[in-house]
Design an enzyme around this catalytic site. Structure first.
Site, PDB file in Angstrom:
ATOM      1  N   ASP A  96      14.252   0.144   8.435  1.00  0.00           N
ATOM      2  CA  ASP A  96      15.471   0.241   9.241  1.00  0.00           C
ATOM      3  C   ASP A  96      15.358  -0.517  10.557  1.00  0.00           C
ATOM      4  O   ASP A  96      16.360  -1.015  11.077  1.00  0.00           O
ATOM      5  CB  ASP A  96      15.845   1.704   9.497  1.00  0.00           C
ATOM      6  CG  ASP A  96      14.786   2.452  10.278  1.00  0.00           C
ATOM      7  OD1 ASP A  96      13.593   2.246   9.994  1.00  0.00           O
ATOM      8  OD2 ASP A  96      15.152   3.240  11.170  1.00  0.00           O
ATOM      9  N   PRO A 137       9.538   2.628   7.010  1.00  0.00           N
ATOM     10  CA  PRO A 137      10.945   2.264   6.862  1.00  0.00           C
ATOM     11  C   PRO A 137      11.250   0.850   7.341  1.00  0.00           C
ATOM     12  O   PRO A 137      10.614   0.333   8.255  1.00  0.00           O
ATOM     13  CB  PRO A 137      11.671   3.297   7.729  1.00  0.00           C
ATOM     14  CG  PRO A 137      10.651   3.747   8.718  1.00  0.00           C
ATOM     15  CD  PRO A 137       9.334   3.679   8.016  1.00  0.00           C
ATOM     16  N   CYS A 152       0.829  -1.211   0.000  1.00  0.00           N
ATOM     17  CA  CYS A 152       0.000   0.000   0.000  1.00  0.00           C
ATOM     18  C   CYS A 152       0.859   1.256   0.000  1.00  0.00           C
ATOM     19  O   CYS A 152       1.859   1.332   0.706  1.00  0.00           O
ATOM     20  CB  CYS A 152      -0.902   0.025   1.238  1.00  0.00           C
ATOM     21  SG  CYS A 152      -2.268  -1.131   1.192  1.00  0.00           S
ATOM     22  N   ASP A 191      -5.599   0.718  11.135  1.00  0.00           N
ATOM     23  CA  ASP A 191      -6.309  -0.005  10.082  1.00  0.00           C
ATOM     24  C   ASP A 191      -7.830   0.128  10.178  1.00  0.00           C
ATOM     25  O   ASP A 191      -8.541  -0.358   9.302  1.00  0.00           O
ATOM     26  CB  ASP A 191      -5.924  -1.489  10.095  1.00  0.00           C
ATOM     27  CG  ASP A 191      -4.594  -1.751   9.412  1.00  0.00           C
ATOM     28  OD1 ASP A 191      -4.054  -0.827   8.777  1.00  0.00           O
ATOM     29  OD2 ASP A 191      -4.095  -2.891   9.508  1.00  0.00           O
TER      30      ASP A 191
END
Length: 424
Positions: free
Chosen positions: A130, A128, A122, A312
């Site tokens: 990381d 990220p 999406c 969500d």
């Protein structure tokens, strides 16, 4: 390209069965790579992302057998990882689904090497990777990012260590947790995600022989083992699908019972539905919502990591506020660019003002059907919900987003009395 047409005006009534959780089944399927014997996963939803994950496991060499099951039994997938020969997850598969990065930890822990393309999925801001990389480095992995691929190696077994996540990351927690299971010694993960899907993954790993304590809390402790065996795990019910159907009932003034649910994972959502005027009744595995034909009241909410209100469910509650009595303020703190559904809701006649990460929604008595376009998975659900209460037809384009996270949503809504159909 397929579209969905919703004709508004029908209150929803009846019962609906909830499918297995998308955000639980994907990491669990990836976790099968850690085992040295076949693993059976049941209560698997029919979703495009599941198909993509199965293709990815097959691409790596695993033998995957799908049993479509029955309505009562549900779908199951048997993964035999003993035939895995590749440790590279190619761009062609990874580009469509962020969760593909979840093979990184298992491949690295099991085989000492992994190459995974930077993920897609999406388009809702920068999510990220990381935290995945730093967490695996804390276990002794050597990681570089070259030519769009994350390349990870380890010198022998990974080594247990302590890692404090800079930010709460669900997939980051899952990736490092899976790698830690086969690491040598003890791993402690601090500021870990507490989502039920993380706990479900841990339960699956424990069933295969892992030693994990603290899943569902901010501190997870893993005592590494030398191997995981085979076994069986049933995926927990999808709390976001559950919430979506409950919001649909609330918006239409209906009364719906969702079965095969886990209401204990939905406290923040159920609290907001009660605030909106719904009568909620729960059992261990069901939720009944009754709006008694009333219009919902507007609610204020702020998204945050579990157990707070889930990002969500933000788009669905924005749709609810669009037709509610009063003004609702929504603060999105998890993802940037997660108000892309606003422009489409405006096309239906909604009254929404966006200021940075805040949306102010003034409820309208009616919405009007119009052609709209889905921009991501949950946005597509919000447009269907809005269509249920809009005058006339709402035609939703780009519904491939919807098929990534909802199983047979038009059939399930249709069984509750909605007028909804898919067209080519």
């Amino acid at each position: 390209m397929a579209k969905i047409v919703v004709t508004g005006g029908q209150a929803l009534h009846g019962e609906v069965h909830i499918s297995g959780a998308k955000n639980a089944v994907l990491p669990i399927l990836c976790a099968t790579l850690l085992a040295d014997a076949p693993v059976e996963i049941s209560n698997v939803p029919h979703l495009h992302d599941v198909i993509t994950t199965v293709k990815l496991l097959s691409e790596l060499g695993a033998e995957v057998t799908i049993d479509e099951g029955t309505l009562a039994k549900g779908r199951s997938i048997l993964v035999d990882p003993r035939s895995v020969t590749h440790q590279i997850a190619p761009y062609e598969l990874v580009k469509t689904m962020r969760a593909s990065i979840l093979v990184l930890g298992p491949l690295l822990a099991r085989y000492g090497t992994a190459e995974v393309s930077l993920p897609g999925g999406c388009a809702i801001g920068s999510r990220p990777v990381d935290q995945h990389i730093k967490g695996l480095q804390a276990l002794g992995a050597d990681i570089s990012v070259e030519n769009g691929y994350i390349k990870a190696t380890s010198n022998g077994r990974l080594k247990g260590g302590r890692y404090v996540f800079d930010m709460v990351s669900v997939t980051g927690t899952e990736n490092v947790l899976m790698a830690a299971v086969l690491a040598e010694g003890t791993t402690v993960l601090e500021n870990a995600a507490m989502e039920p899907e993380v706990t479900d993954l841990a339960d699956c790993l424990i069933a295969l022989g892992a030693q994990i304590e603290g899943a569902g809390t901010p501190r997870i402790t893993v005592q590494g083992v030398e191997r995981l065996g085979g076994g069986h795990h049933a995926v927990l019910p999808d709390r976001i699908e559950t919430g979506t159907f409950l919001v649909a009932a609330a918006m239409t003034g209906g009364s719906v019972t969702v079965r095969r649910a886990r209401p204990d994972t939905l406290d923040a959502v159920l609290d907001k539905l009660t605030e909106a005027g719904a009568t909620i009744t729960t059992t261990a595995e069901s939720v009944t919502l009754d709006m008694h034909g009333k219009r919902p009241r507007a609610v204020n909410l702020t998204t945050a990591p579990y157990p707070a209100f889930p990002t969500d469910m933000q788009a669905q509650f924005m749709a609810l506020n669009c037709v509610a009595e009063g003004v609702g303020v929504i603060n999105e703190t998890i993802f940037e660019n997660r108000f892309m559904h606003v422009n489409e809701l405006l096309r239906l006649g909604a009254d929404i003002q966006v200021e940075g990460h805040t949306a102010i929604v003034r409820g309208a008595e009616r919405l009007s059907g119009a052609p709209v376009m889905a921009t991501d998975l949950r946005a597509s659900a919000s447009l269907i919900l809005a269509g249920l209460v809009a005058d006339g037809d709402t035609t939703i384009d780009r519904i491939y987003h919807l098929d990534r996270g909802y199983e047979n949503i038009e059939e399930k809504l249709g069984a509750l009395g909605a007028t909804i159909r898919r067209i080519a």
